[in-house]
Design a protein around this motif. Sequence first.
Motif, PDB file in Angstrom:
ATOM      1  N   PRO A  74       0.699  -1.224  -0.107  1.00  0.00           N
ATOM      2  CA  PRO A  74       0.106   0.034  -0.042  1.00  0.00           C
ATOM      3  C   PRO A  74       0.848   1.364   0.040  1.00  0.00           C
ATOM      4  O   PRO A  74       1.988   1.172   0.400  1.00  0.00           O
ATOM      5  N   LEU A  75       0.275   2.477  -0.273  1.00  0.00           N
ATOM      6  CA  LEU A  75       0.936   3.739  -0.337  1.00  0.00           C
ATOM      7  C   LEU A  75       1.294   3.984   1.285  1.00  0.00           C
ATOM      8  O   LEU A  75       0.286   3.735   1.957  1.00  0.00           O
ATOM      9  N   PRO A  76       2.202   4.532   1.472  1.00  0.00           N
ATOM     10  CA  PRO A  76       2.672   4.878   2.871  1.00  0.00           C
ATOM     11  C   PRO A  76       1.756   6.333   3.046  1.00  0.00           C
ATOM     12  O   PRO A  76       1.296   7.070   2.185  1.00  0.00           O
ATOM     13  N   ALA A  77       1.702   6.758   4.115  1.00  0.00           N
ATOM     14  CA  ALA A  77       0.648   7.687   4.668  1.00  0.00           C
ATOM     15  C   ALA A  77       1.024   8.953   4.221  1.00  0.00           C
ATOM     16  O   ALA A  77       0.228   9.857   3.819  1.00  0.00           O
ATOM     17  N   ASP A  78       2.561   9.154   4.019  1.00  0.00           N
ATOM     18  CA  ASP A  78       2.831  10.688   3.656  1.00  0.00           C
ATOM     19  C   ASP A  78       2.646  10.683   2.034  1.00  0.00           C
ATOM     20  O   ASP A  78       2.357  11.517   1.467  1.00  0.00           O
ATOM     21  N   ALA A  79       2.741   9.401   1.405  1.00  0.00           N
ATOM     22  CA  ALA A  79       2.399   9.556  -0.036  1.00  0.00           C
ATOM     23  C   ALA A  79       0.691   9.980  -0.135  1.00  0.00           C
ATOM     24  O   ALA A  79       0.412  10.605  -0.994  1.00  0.00           O
ATOM     25  N   VAL A  80       0.114   9.394   0.445  1.00  0.00           N
ATOM     26  CA  VAL A  80      -1.388   9.690   0.404  1.00  0.00           C
ATOM     27  C   VAL A  80      -1.961  10.974   0.831  1.00  0.00           C
ATOM     28  O   VAL A  80      -2.598  11.562   0.092  1.00  0.00           O
ATOM     29  N   ALA A  81      -1.165  11.434   1.995  1.00  0.00           N
ATOM     30  CA  ALA A  81      -1.300  13.080   2.286  1.00  0.00           C
ATOM     31  C   ALA A  81      -0.909  13.806   1.083  1.00  0.00           C
ATOM     32  O   ALA A  81      -1.540  14.917   0.911  1.00  0.00           O
ATOM     33  N   GLN A  82       0.026  13.652   0.606  1.00  0.00           N
ATOM     34  CA  GLN A  82       0.586  14.453  -0.563  1.00  0.00           C
ATOM     35  C   GLN A  82      -0.152  14.401  -1.447  1.00  0.00           C
ATOM     36  O   GLN A  82      -0.866  15.556  -2.540  1.00  0.00           O
ATOM     37  N   LEU A  83      -0.989  13.049  -2.186  1.00  0.00           N
ATOM     38  CA  LEU A  83      -2.028  13.194  -3.206  1.00  0.00           C
ATOM     39  C   LEU A  83      -3.051  14.023  -2.809  1.00  0.00           C
ATOM     40  O   LEU A  83      -3.385  14.370  -3.583  1.00  0.00           O
ATOM     41  N   ALA A  84      -3.556  13.745  -1.616  1.00  0.00           N
ATOM     42  CA  ALA A  84      -4.754  14.438  -0.928  1.00  0.00           C
ATOM     43  C   ALA A  84      -4.345  15.830  -1.150  1.00  0.00           C
ATOM     44  O   ALA A  84      -5.336  16.538  -1.404  1.00  0.00           O
ATOM     45  N   ARG A  85      -3.346  16.454  -0.702  1.00  0.00           N
ATOM     46  CA  ARG A  85      -3.078  17.777  -0.819  1.00  0.00           C
ATOM     47  C   ARG A  85      -2.921  18.278  -2.342  1.00  0.00           C
ATOM     48  O   ARG A  85      -3.547  19.306  -2.513  1.00  0.00           O
ATOM     49  N   ASP A  86      -2.488  17.506  -3.150  1.00  0.00           N
ATOM     50  CA  ASP A  86      -2.368  17.887  -4.536  1.00  0.00           C
ATOM     51  C   ASP A  86      -3.755  17.976  -5.095  1.00  0.00           C
ATOM     52  O   ASP A  86      -4.211  18.655  -5.884  1.00  0.00           O
ATOM     53  N   ALA A  87      -4.825  17.108  -4.777  1.00  0.00           N
ATOM     54  CA  ALA A  87      -6.103  17.219  -4.993  1.00  0.00           C
ATOM     55  C   ALA A  87      -6.808  18.139  -4.299  1.00  0.00           C
ATOM     56  O   ALA A  87      -8.199  18.126  -4.429  1.00  0.00           O
ATOM     57  N   GLY A  88      -6.441  18.773  -3.527  1.00  0.00           N
ATOM     58  CA  GLY A  88      -7.039  19.957  -2.492  1.00  0.00           C
ATOM     59  C   GLY A  88      -8.062  19.321  -1.522  1.00  0.00           C
ATOM     60  O   GLY A  88      -9.171  19.847  -0.978  1.00  0.00           O
ATOM     61  N   GLN A  89      -7.656  18.076  -1.107  1.00  0.00           N
ATOM     62  CA  GLN A  89      -8.437  17.329   0.043  1.00  0.00           C
ATOM     63  C   GLN A  89      -7.680  17.067   1.333  1.00  0.00           C
ATOM     64  O   GLN A  89      -7.868  15.976   1.839  1.00  0.00           O
ATOM     65  N   ALA A  90      -6.728  18.033   1.584  1.00  0.00           N
ATOM     66  CA  ALA A  90      -5.794  17.991   2.600  1.00  0.00           C
ATOM     67  C   ALA A  90      -6.489  17.541   4.159  1.00  0.00           C
ATOM     68  O   ALA A  90      -6.154  16.772   4.541  1.00  0.00           O
ATOM     69  N   GLU A  91      -7.828  18.218   4.246  1.00  0.00           N
ATOM     70  CA  GLU A  91      -8.503  17.936   5.355  1.00  0.00           C
ATOM     71  C   GLU A  91      -9.099  16.520   5.634  1.00  0.00           C
ATOM     72  O   GLU A  91      -9.505  15.955   6.763  1.00  0.00           O
TER      73      GLU A  91
END
Length: 696
Positions: A74-91
């Motif tokens: 699976p993707l590590p947590a920091d990678a998921v966080a980066q993808l979410a930030r890039d998609a404007g869904q950081a929260e």
Amino acid sequence: MITSVLRGLSTSQAVLLVLDDLHNAGVATVELLHYLIRHAKGARLLVLATVRAEEGGETLDALREVCENIDVGPLPADAVAQLARDAGQAELVSTILRKTRGHALFVVETLRGLVAGDLSVPESLQAAVLARLRRAGASTEELLRAGSVLGNSVDPVVIAGLLELSAQEAARRCEQAASSRLLVAAGRDYEFANDLVREVLYETTAAPTRLAYHRRAADLLTRQPESVAMHAAAAEDWPRAARAYLLAGEQAAGRYAAADAEALLTRALDAAQRTDEREVLGRIYLARGQARVTLTQYRGARGDLNAAAAAARHAGDRRLEMIALRELGYDSAFALGVPLSDTTRNLEAALDIAESLADRAMEADLLATSAILSANRLRFNDAIALGHRAVATGRAAGDERALASGLDGLKTAFAYLGDLTELAAVLAELEPLLRRRGDLYHLQWTIFESGFASIAAADWDTATRQISEAIAINERSGYLAGQAWFVAHLGWVARLRGRMEEAVGHGRRAVALGQQTAHRWWRSTASSLLAGTLLELGQRDEAVGLLTDARHLLEPDGPEGYRLRCLGPLAEATGSRAVLDQATALLGGLSAPPDSAWLLGLDSYLSVGRGWLDHGEPAQARAVLGPMLQAARRHQWLPSLACGYLVDGRAAAALGDQDNARRLLRRAGELATRHGMACVPHEAERVLSELTHART
């Protein structure tokens, strides 16, 4: 042909061939790839293919001889966080991680749906999950759909009962689901690979099938009332859901998990309001009111308790009404400053019902509660009589809980009188009983009040240790409102031994705790005890502010003991004759056995005595101090004697009785020096010096 082209390209430069989603390829493509790798040896060629592990089993088997398998996981947590930030869904990072567990496809598709404004499971994910489910086989699909009803965790034994399978067959199907990466092993159970898998399975299972599974699960999980409630609610069996949530809430309260209890009981209330069962509704209101008291949600608690009493009357349930009235006459009333007349009326009404029902256990509890209230009102004769009745009734009931309540009421009367002999006899029976029962609420007060003997003996380290133990028990009990009281008395003990910086630190912490929980009795006590320390340090303005706040909390008719704690120091600090008269009248109204006094109210006696000295009436000061000193000599309360002799010596000097004044002041200094009360000897020496100069 393809092999020749790639080999030719690789003669001039390295070649990278990328094949995505190889699990979707046909047999011919896989065979071609196998041929290419075998016949392209020596070429500068790298073939990179991606395969979904849960879908590409046959592909991987076919290529196993010619490829290296790298499981990226699976993707590590920091990678998921980066993808979410890039998609404007950081929260939403934590939600996405919880629902997908880092599964790359699920993360990407979930984010794509969120960006498009779709909060539901994307169709692409639903299709992928259902495709994988079909490949797992019909028997595994049946198990997983049933498991989705149970929640995220799948117990093979429970699922076996749900589907009427053998345990071995259920375990086999769980293993097959795990090999398809739809389940993962988690200790003794299995869990869904992620929340999205379970969500898709649950939502795509036919509603009648889901309801049947929920009803069956409720029957199987009777030892887990919260699970029963959840399944009954899903099946819209509201009476069963209400009772199960009620039981789960009561069990949580019994574990001192008040926040969990409150949440479960709120669910119970929602279910019960869909039925017409008033008795259940009343029990839920009662239990939630009790939980909210522990959580210091006092106004919400009283709303619940009043609703419980009303529901009980409507249902004709006298016992439930009795318990609700008892709760209305106890801690929530003390915390909110409910008029004492209302509090007493509720307790008396509850006692009448207990007697009519011949409920001796509840009778003992109510007598003990009345004893505690009487002790706080300085009506010690009443408190002792009620306490003895409570103990006798508890013994007659043959109920350990009732006996513990009775002993607790009697203990309170003797503790605040400072009658160490009687207190020790009660504690010797009460403390082992409470420890055996695991009754943390009463145990914290028992340990705290057992420290009074140490205070009386000026054994400061032991007293501090006992109060600290009470605080530790308080933290385990969840009754955090009481911390303000305990910490305030840590500060009082520190002040008595002359550790003023420590006393101020404890005092300020106690005041902060009191403000957080907003319990009027505990908050006013914290303010009053800190103010006493500040007055000794000459910080009059802050002390007056604290005492004025405490006074407002207790008006118009707070218990006499609590009012005296603020009125005595306030009279001394402000010089107000009206406040001094009021404090003196309250002390004069105290009722106690002969040669007894309110020894835990030492500050009040001293402040009122000093107030009369400041007004030039030393005879009145001695009259106020006399009962306290007599009781302190009888019960050997050394701090009371040392502090009392100091003020009494000043009063004797003001009356011209110089010899008696010197005797009292020397005795105060000797006691204080011998028992580590740093401030008293200096004050005694100062007054003695003034007497010597005056005589000269």
